[in-house]
Motif scaffolding. Structure first.
Motif, PDB file in Angstrom:
ATOM      1  N   ILE A 178       0.850  -1.188   0.000  1.00  0.00           N
ATOM      2  CA  ILE A 178       0.000   0.000   0.000  1.00  0.00           C
ATOM      3  C   ILE A 178       0.885   1.238   0.000  1.00  0.00           C
ATOM      4  O   ILE A 178       1.620   1.503   0.962  1.00  0.00           O
ATOM      5  CB  ILE A 178      -0.939  -0.013   1.223  1.00  0.00           C
ATOM      6  CG1 ILE A 178      -1.806  -1.274   1.176  1.00  0.00           C
ATOM      7  CG2 ILE A 178      -1.805   1.230   1.269  1.00  0.00           C
ATOM      8  CD1 ILE A 178      -2.378  -1.668   2.501  1.00  0.00           C
ATOM      9  N   ARG A 180       1.194   5.389  -0.587  1.00  0.00           N
ATOM     10  CA  ARG A 180       0.380   6.596  -0.435  1.00  0.00           C
ATOM     11  C   ARG A 180       0.293   7.429  -1.713  1.00  0.00           C
ATOM     12  O   ARG A 180      -0.728   8.039  -1.995  1.00  0.00           O
ATOM     13  CB  ARG A 180       0.947   7.453   0.697  1.00  0.00           C
ATOM     14  CG  ARG A 180       0.146   8.699   1.031  1.00  0.00           C
ATOM     15  CD  ARG A 180       0.781   9.441   2.172  1.00  0.00           C
ATOM     16  NE  ARG A 180       2.171   9.797   1.871  1.00  0.00           N
ATOM     17  CZ  ARG A 180       2.984  10.413   2.741  1.00  0.00           C
ATOM     18  NH1 ARG A 180       2.551  10.686   3.948  1.00  0.00           N
ATOM     19  NH2 ARG A 180       4.218  10.717   2.378  1.00  0.00           N
ATOM     20  N   ASP A 182       1.528   8.084  -6.108  1.00  0.00           N
ATOM     21  CA  ASP A 182       1.494   7.342  -7.363  1.00  0.00           C
ATOM     22  C   ASP A 182       2.881   6.855  -7.769  1.00  0.00           C
ATOM     23  O   ASP A 182       3.095   6.398  -8.879  1.00  0.00           O
ATOM     24  CB  ASP A 182       0.896   8.194  -8.491  1.00  0.00           C
ATOM     25  CG  ASP A 182       1.678   9.476  -8.733  1.00  0.00           C
ATOM     26  OD1 ASP A 182       2.660   9.742  -7.986  1.00  0.00           O
ATOM     27  OD2 ASP A 182       1.324  10.225  -9.657  1.00  0.00           O
ATOM     28  N   HIS A 203      -0.875  -1.177  -4.467  1.00  0.00           N
ATOM     29  CA  HIS A 203      -2.081  -0.346  -4.440  1.00  0.00           C
ATOM     30  C   HIS A 203      -1.624   1.111  -4.354  1.00  0.00           C
ATOM     31  O   HIS A 203      -1.247   1.593  -3.277  1.00  0.00           O
ATOM     32  CB  HIS A 203      -2.961  -0.723  -3.245  1.00  0.00           C
ATOM     33  CG  HIS A 203      -3.403  -2.156  -3.244  1.00  0.00           C
ATOM     34  ND1 HIS A 203      -4.598  -2.576  -3.787  1.00  0.00           N
ATOM     35  CD2 HIS A 203      -2.778  -3.277  -2.785  1.00  0.00           C
ATOM     36  CE1 HIS A 203      -4.712  -3.892  -3.642  1.00  0.00           C
ATOM     37  NE2 HIS A 203      -3.615  -4.337  -3.040  1.00  0.00           N
ATOM     38  N   TRP A 204      -1.637   1.800  -5.487  1.00  0.00           N
ATOM     39  CA  TRP A 204      -1.145   3.173  -5.553  1.00  0.00           C
ATOM     40  C   TRP A 204      -2.162   4.157  -4.973  1.00  0.00           C
ATOM     41  O   TRP A 204      -3.365   3.881  -4.919  1.00  0.00           O
ATOM     42  CB  TRP A 204      -0.851   3.563  -6.996  1.00  0.00           C
ATOM     43  CG  TRP A 204       0.161   2.693  -7.693  1.00  0.00           C
ATOM     44  CD1 TRP A 204      -0.086   1.738  -8.631  1.00  0.00           C
ATOM     45  CD2 TRP A 204       1.579   2.706  -7.502  1.00  0.00           C
ATOM     46  NE1 TRP A 204       1.087   1.145  -9.048  1.00  0.00           N
ATOM     47  CE2 TRP A 204       2.135   1.731  -8.370  1.00  0.00           C
ATOM     48  CE3 TRP A 204       2.447   3.455  -6.684  1.00  0.00           C
ATOM     49  CZ2 TRP A 204       3.500   1.485  -8.445  1.00  0.00           C
ATOM     50  CZ3 TRP A 204       3.815   3.205  -6.761  1.00  0.00           C
ATOM     51  CH2 TRP A 204       4.329   2.233  -7.635  1.00  0.00           C
ATOM     52  N   ASN A 205      -1.657   5.324  -4.561  1.00  0.00           N
ATOM     53  CA  ASN A 205      -2.521   6.416  -4.073  1.00  0.00           C
ATOM     54  C   ASN A 205      -3.493   5.939  -2.997  1.00  0.00           C
ATOM     55  O   ASN A 205      -4.652   6.340  -2.961  1.00  0.00           O
ATOM     56  CB  ASN A 205      -3.311   7.025  -5.236  1.00  0.00           C
ATOM     57  CG  ASN A 205      -2.409   7.676  -6.260  1.00  0.00           C
ATOM     58  OD1 ASN A 205      -1.594   8.537  -5.931  1.00  0.00           O
ATOM     59  ND2 ASN A 205      -2.531   7.243  -7.514  1.00  0.00           N
ATOM     60  N   SER A 206      -3.005   5.076  -2.123  1.00  0.00           N
ATOM     61  CA  SER A 206      -3.895   4.452  -1.140  1.00  0.00           C
ATOM     62  C   SER A 206      -3.362   4.608   0.280  1.00  0.00           C
ATOM     63  O   SER A 206      -2.164   4.778   0.503  1.00  0.00           O
ATOM     64  CB  SER A 206      -4.070   2.964  -1.461  1.00  0.00           C
ATOM     65  OG  SER A 206      -4.696   2.789  -2.723  1.00  0.00           O
ATOM     66  N   HIS A 223      -8.371   3.111   1.460  1.00  0.00           N
ATOM     67  CA  HIS A 223      -9.053   4.146   0.688  1.00  0.00           C
ATOM     68  C   HIS A 223      -8.061   4.701  -0.325  1.00  0.00           C
ATOM     69  O   HIS A 223      -6.880   4.869  -0.020  1.00  0.00           O
ATOM     70  CB  HIS A 223      -9.535   5.285   1.586  1.00  0.00           C
ATOM     71  CG  HIS A 223     -10.365   4.854   2.747  1.00  0.00           C
ATOM     72  ND1 HIS A 223     -11.631   4.352   2.612  1.00  0.00           N
ATOM     73  CD2 HIS A 223     -10.101   4.847   4.086  1.00  0.00           C
ATOM     74  CE1 HIS A 223     -12.117   4.060   3.800  1.00  0.00           C
ATOM     75  NE2 HIS A 223     -11.210   4.338   4.717  1.00  0.00           N
ATOM     76  N   ASN A 224      -8.552   5.015  -1.526  1.00  0.00           N
ATOM     77  CA  ASN A 224      -7.663   5.671  -2.486  1.00  0.00           C
ATOM     78  C   ASN A 224      -8.081   7.130  -2.669  1.00  0.00           C
ATOM     79  O   ASN A 224      -9.098   7.570  -2.125  1.00  0.00           O
ATOM     80  CB  ASN A 224      -7.613   4.923  -3.832  1.00  0.00           C
ATOM     81  CG  ASN A 224      -8.954   4.918  -4.551  1.00  0.00           C
ATOM     82  OD1 ASN A 224      -9.793   5.803  -4.364  1.00  0.00           O
ATOM     83  ND2 ASN A 224      -9.163   3.920  -5.394  1.00  0.00           N
ATOM     84  N   LYS A 225      -7.299   7.879  -3.416  1.00  0.00           N
ATOM     85  CA  LYS A 225      -7.531   9.321  -3.509  1.00  0.00           C
ATOM     86  C   LYS A 225      -8.812   9.665  -4.264  1.00  0.00           C
ATOM     87  O   LYS A 225      -9.281  10.803  -4.206  1.00  0.00           O
ATOM     88  CB  LYS A 225      -6.337  10.002  -4.189  1.00  0.00           C
ATOM     89  CG  LYS A 225      -6.159   9.693  -5.658  1.00  0.00           C
ATOM     90  CD  LYS A 225      -5.021  10.516  -6.230  1.00  0.00           C
ATOM     91  CE  LYS A 225      -4.900  10.342  -7.739  1.00  0.00           C
ATOM     92  NZ  LYS A 225      -3.828  11.179  -8.306  1.00  0.00           N
ATOM     93  N   ASN A 226      -9.388   8.686  -4.958  1.00  0.00           N
ATOM     94  CA  ASN A 226     -10.659   8.904  -5.656  1.00  0.00           C
ATOM     95  C   ASN A 226     -11.868   8.685  -4.760  1.00  0.00           C
ATOM     96  O   ASN A 226     -13.010   8.781  -5.217  1.00  0.00           O
ATOM     97  CB  ASN A 226     -10.754   7.982  -6.872  1.00  0.00           C
ATOM     98  CG  ASN A 226      -9.678   8.265  -7.902  1.00  0.00           C
ATOM     99  OD1 ASN A 226      -9.335   9.421  -8.134  1.00  0.00           O
ATOM    100  ND2 ASN A 226      -9.144   7.211  -8.519  1.00  0.00           N
ATOM    101  N   SER A 229     -13.114   2.691  -1.708  1.00  0.00           N
ATOM    102  CA  SER A 229     -12.649   1.865  -0.597  1.00  0.00           C
ATOM    103  C   SER A 229     -12.632   0.401  -1.006  1.00  0.00           C
ATOM    104  O   SER A 229     -13.379  -0.020  -1.888  1.00  0.00           O
ATOM    105  CB  SER A 229     -13.548   2.044   0.635  1.00  0.00           C
ATOM    106  OG  SER A 229     -13.547   3.389   1.071  1.00  0.00           O
TER     107      SER A 229
END
Length: 329
Positions: A178, A180, A182, A203-206, A223-226, A229
């Motif tokens: 995981i 945080r 990209d 799991h990018w941006n998470s 959770h991702n930045k979009n 979940s």
């Protein structure tokens, strides 16, 4: 009321754990009469570890707190003076070195071994804290064995996280990494190795929102930045976002690297101040194992013994030249 007179000791050890206790064992056997203050977390990082199966001499394994209790008892049996309390201030400008304990008691020491360790950085989740030692950990090399054939998650994007993910990939079934952002902070070669390993999923941006489970880990919520979940059904979580050496009170006094780890002369425990030695995770940002910490504690005690012996010899020679005798201890 006047200030209390300082207590004078030959060798002071600041901090416990594998390094501090081992230094105390060797120093006591050398008749240095070491005084050891255990610090805020007596026993160090191993006291928040469950089973330890990679420390030699325990074929069936041993619990981390129990191992540290054995270290402490052995140091006491050898004659070390083990005390509660933590060093809150130091003055290493001249000998005897001055160390204040709990902001009150002043110790004057001819030599000092620093073994204050390093603390893992955590995510700050209640569930993470509750499940530490029950599926949540910070040392993949220490605890990865317990998840053989299972799915685990690791959070972090630096070299440590990449190395841990690669290590785990050889033991577990699947590794969920995981990250945080990209991209990773890890070196290019480490990133290439991670991306080329088939059982590592990045799991990018998470970020982790929660660790699931009551008495043991059974998943992590990410959770991702979009705003999306997902629940990853893992049985272990390794937090690899870095360590912080416990060196704040030595800042500006002892040479450190950019993170705060104490620098020692290669092959020794000597710091830039003669008579001040460092052992264990406080000066080791690479290995961070109980066995390597214990080994460096041994080195520090032997270095301190040689230093104090040399100081004694030089004092005797000076007094002999002056026609005086050394005062009785």
């Amino acid at each position: 009321m006047g200030e209390k007179s300082p207590e004078k000791v030959q060798l002071l050890i600041i901090g416990s754990g594998a390094a501090g206790y081992t230094a105390a064992i060797y120093a006591a056997r050398a008749n240095l009469k070491p005084v050891l203050y255990q610090g805020i977390q007596p026993g160090g990082q191993l006291t928040i570890t469950t089973a330890v199966e990679n420390y030699p001499g325990f074929s069936a394994g041993i619990q981390g707190p129990e191992l540290m209790m054995e270290f402490e008892k052995q140091a006491e049996r050898m004659g070390a003076d083990i005390r509660y309390g933590h060093a809150s201030k130091v003055d290493f400008s001249k000998r005897p070195f001055k160390v204040w304990i709990d902001e009150e008691k002043l110790i004057e020491a001819d030599a000092v071994i620093i073994s204050t360790g390093a603390s893992a950085k955590w995510l700050g989740l209640e569930s993470e804290r509750r499940l530490t030692g029950h599926g949540v950990g910070s040392c993949a090399v220490c605890d990865g064995f317990f998840f053989r054939g299972k799915d685990v998650a690791i959070v972090g994007g630096g070299d440590t996280a990449a190395q841990d993910a690669l290590y785990l990939s050889k033991i577990v079934r699947n590794v969920h990494m995981i990250v945080r952002r990209d991209k990773m902070r890890a070196s290019a070669i480490m990133q290439d190795r991670v991306k080329a390993t088939p059982n590592i999923t990045i799991h990018w941006n998470s970020a982790i929102g929660d660790v699931l489970g009551e008495n043991k880990v059974n998943g992590v919520l990410i959770h991702n930045k979009n705003g999306e979940s997902a629940t990853l059904p893992v049985e272990g979580l390794f937090v690899a976002i870095g360590f912080q050496p416990n060196t704040e009170i030595f800042s500006g006094l002892i040479d450190m690297d950019e993170i705060g780890y104490l620098k020692t002369i290669p092959g020794t425990s000597n710091t830039n101040i003669e008579g001040i030695f460092a052992a264990g995770d406080v000066q080791d940002s690479i290995y961070r194992q109980a066995i390597t910490a214990a080994g460096s504690g041994c080195i520090a005690a032997l270095d301190a013994e040689r230093y104090l012996s040399l100081q004694e010899h030089e004092l005797t020679n000076r007094l002999a030249v002056a026609g005086e005798q050394k005062p009785a201890a």
